[in-house]
Design an enzyme around this catalytic site. Structure first.
Site, short mmCIF file in Angstrom:
data_model
loop_
_atom_site.label_atom_id
_atom_site.label_comp_id
_atom_site.label_asym_id
_atom_site.label_seq_id
_atom_site.Cartn_x
_atom_site.Cartn_y
_atom_site.Cartn_z
N SER A 285 28.25 26.56 40.86
CA SER A 285 29.66 27.25 40.83
C SER A 285 30.50 26.93 41.96
CB SER A 285 29.43 28.41 40.47
OG SER A 285 30.33 29.31 40.24
N GLU B 245 34.68 40.82 36.20
CA GLU B 245 34.39 41.07 37.53
C GLU B 245 35.58 40.66 38.07
OE1 GLU B 245 29.75 40.23 38.53
OE2 GLU B 245 30.97 38.22 38.05
C1 LIG Z 1 31.29 40.16 45.01
C2 LIG Z 1 31.22 38.85 44.14
O1 LIG Z 1 32.14 38.14 43.74
N1 LIG Z 1 29.89 38.27 43.64
C3 LIG Z 1 29.55 37.39 42.96
C4 LIG Z 1 28.47 36.86 43.41
O2 LIG Z 1 27.37 37.63 43.32
P1 LIG Z 1 26.66 38.11 44.57
O3 LIG Z 1 25.39 38.56 43.88
O4 LIG Z 1 27.42 39.12 45.00
O5 LIG Z 1 26.29 36.90 45.68
O6 LIG Z 1 28.36 35.44 42.29
C5 LIG Z 1 27.98 35.86 41.04
C6 LIG Z 1 27.64 34.56 40.29
O7 LIG Z 1 28.97 33.72 40.39
C7 LIG Z 1 29.02 36.71 40.52
O8 LIG Z 1 28.51 37.32 39.29
C8 LIG Z 1 29.34 37.88 41.46
O9 LIG Z 1 30.42 38.74 40.92
MG LIG Z 2 31.37 30.00 38.21
#
Ligand SMILES: CC(=O)N[C@H]1[C@@H](OP(=O)(O)O)O[C@H](CO)[C@@H](O)[C@@H]1O
Ligand SMILES: [Mg+2]
Length: 563
Positions: A68, A392
């Site tokens: 991603s 999100e």
């Molecule tokens: C604050 C933030 O943007 N967190 C992101 C990020 O996750 P984290 O667990 O915060 O690293 O990556 C995920 C996958 O893409 C997404 O679902 C999520 O919203």
């Molecule tokens: Mg992505």
């Protein structure tokens, strides 16, 4: 497991030794790490995908190779379940344990135990199908090969390589295949472009207006130098001039994936991506992330020779969608009696949603629900509604329509007397088109972008007008590197820390000092950091609050002082 199966697994597993000294975890969105250490993990997740297909009666499973928004040297792997959604969470512990099995023998023992517990037939009598996709990362091709070897070491399993795709395209195909619908990449583009066209055709004609003459001007899209660029180009050609679109950072003329570009960068840093500047002031712009499942909009502002942006994030996309759905539903329901079917609309957010968006959605009279971070949680919640809208703040989200609602819509459409007000018939058609345009499997930047564009044209709104739906509370996000992020345990949809003891009280005491202050910390599931989020009435206050709490995180959990 019979002898043939056992020897196939033993043989292939010995070609994929796991990396030494690294513990991998399925995380918020699958495994992610430096691509050089992922061969073994991807091979093993290939096995898992084949087992998942066997477990679900031969349903098609998806396996996507992507990291991603992470840097280009990283890669990752995630699984799409038969519905097109994320892998069921019950299987994540198994994914973790096989990824970390130290040798082929212990791997086979884990598979055997799991297959027995889950009643998975490993006698080669049943067929299994896995669709493979990858983004544009250079490491993708060899990781797809590792996945294929994993899949094909399960007797009866077949791997079909779909080539370079966006993550949501693969999820869409898995869902379509399992529903017996048209499921090729061409079908995906056809469905998106025809439902977009339908929404544009349904825009009420202003006197003398012409719907083909887009009143809101062009859109410039930053494609993060990733897969979204080439796919958006195809979509643009299919739309045949219906959308005035300029594609930038497509990755085709140099430029590194996610480096100074893309939705994650734009949303977190709140600056224009590379290739955008003062010449773009006043033009509607959007950014996709590296695998095109996130979307944010922005407009460039230039002051004192410096370029900044007005960010229109996932919360605002959610608000725009919610407003449109609510409007169309109220046209439709205006003549429905109270005792008839009343579709339930739910709006799902996480703690990262800007407080002003939650307030706005509440004022629209919508039910707002919070889940922990990660699409797997939001999606599951949204499925509980007739229409579940989730996003999100970073721009990942979609709208889910229940079968019950779509059946009702179809019935309603059929039974509508010809005397019914035209606008009511149009509302039915619009909701139907939205359900076909917006990806029902997972958040999809391309389908989301087309829906935003259709709604803005419908409303006749500029990006600034849209941005004024409400004013974001100033916020700041920070990352803190700690010794062990798993020492942070949270509750209440991640808004409160229960471990280590004492830190939450300290966060509360700091937050109370700031008017409209809100702050929380949680361990990231995709990066080795603890994230800090703060909101307050001014930018300076939000920055200060975030910095103070980051200091607390460091005091409670920081790296040991180097000697
Ligand atoms: C604050 C933030 O943007 N967190 C992101 C990020 O996750 P984290 O667990 O915060 O690293 O990556 C995920 C996958 O893409 C997404 O679902 C999520 O919203
Ligand atoms: Mg992505």
């Amino acid at each position: 497991m019979n002898g043939q199966q056992q020897s196939m697994l033993l043989q292939s597993a010995s070609s994929f030794p796991p990396p030494k000294g690294t513990k991998l975890s399925y995380g918020t969105a699958g495994f992610r790490a430096d691509a050089s250490i992922l061969q073994s993990t991807v091979f093993r997740i290939g096995i898992l995908a084949a087992l998942r297909s066997l477990k679900t009666g031969g349903a098609v499973i998806g396996l996507m190779i992507t990291a991603s928004h992470n840097k280009v040297s990283d890669n990752g792997v995630k699984i799409a379940d038969p519905s097109g959604g994320m892998l069921t969470q019950d299987w994540e512990p198994f994914a973790d344990s096989i990824a970390n099995a130290p040798d082929p023998e212990s791997l086979i023992q884990l598979i055997n135990e799991f297959a027995t517990k889950e009643n998975i037939p490993l006698d080669g009598a049943k067929a299994a199908t896995v669709l493979l996709g990858r983004d544009t990362r250079p490491s993708g091709e060899s990781l797809v090969n590792a996945a294929k070897q994993g899949i094909c070491s399960v007797v009866g399993a077949v791997a079909t390589d779909m080539g370079i795709l966006t993550t949501p395209q693969l999820h869409w195909m898995v869902r379509a295949r399992n529903k017996g619908l048209k499921a090729s990449e061409l079908d995906y583009f056809e469905q998106l472009s025809s439902s977009f066209r339908c929404l544009i055709d349904l825009i009420p004609k202003k006197s003398g207006g012409d719907n083909n003459n887009n009143p809101i001007g062009k859109l410039i899209v930053d494609c993060a130098n990733g897969v979204g660029g080439q796919k958006l180009q195809v979509l643009k050609e299919k739309l045949n001039g219906l959308l005035h679109l300029e594609i930038r950072n497509s990755g085709e003329s140099g430029g590194i994936l996610n480096e100074g570009v893309g939705a994650d960068y734009v949303q977190k840093e709140k600056v224009p991506p590379q290739g955008f500047g003062s010449a773009d002031v006043g033009i509607r712009c959007a950014s996709l992330d590296g695998d095109a499942d996130r979307l944010v909009y922005f407009s460039v502002i230039s002051s004192n020779g410096k370029n900044k942006i007005n960010l229109v994030d996932g919360d605002k996309i959610l608000s725009l969608f919610a407003l449109f759905i609510k409007d169309q539903l109220s046209i439709l329901l205006s003549s429905v009696k109270n005792d008839e079917y009343q579709p339930r609309v739910g709006v799902v957010q996480t703690a990262y949603a800007n407080g002003a968006s939650t307030k706005y959605l509440g004022q629209l009279g919508l039910e707002v629900i919070f889940t922990p971070t990660g699409v797997k949680y939001l999606h599951g919640k949204a499925e509980e509604y007739d229409i579940g809208i989730y996003f999100e703040a970073n721009g990942h989200g979609t709208i889910l329509f229940s079968d019950r609602f779509l059946n009702w819509l179809e019935e309603d459409r059929k039974n509508e007397p010809s005397s019914t007000a035209k606008e009511k018939q149009n509302a039915v058609k619009r909701l139907w088109a939205v359900s076909r345009l917006i990806n029902q499997a997972v958040g999809d930047a391309l389908s989301g972008l087309l829906l935003v564009e259709a709604i803005l044209q419908h409303m006749g709104w500029s990006v600034d007008k849209w941005n004024q739906l409400y004013h974001d509370l100033p916020s700041r996000q920070l990352k803190v590197k700690v010794a062990d992020r798993s020492a942070v345990v949270t509750t209440y949809a991640e808004t409160s820390v229960v471990k280590p003891p004492g830190i939450q009280e300290a966060i509360n005491a700091t937050t109370e000092k700031y008017p409209q202050g809100r702050c929380f910390v949680r361990p990231s599931g995709t990066e080795d950091v603890v994230r800090v989020y703060a909101e307050a009435s001014t930018q300076e206050a939000a920055d200060e609050l975030a910095a103070s709490v980051a200091k607390l995180v460091d005091q409670f959990l920081g790296l040991p002082a180097s000697s």
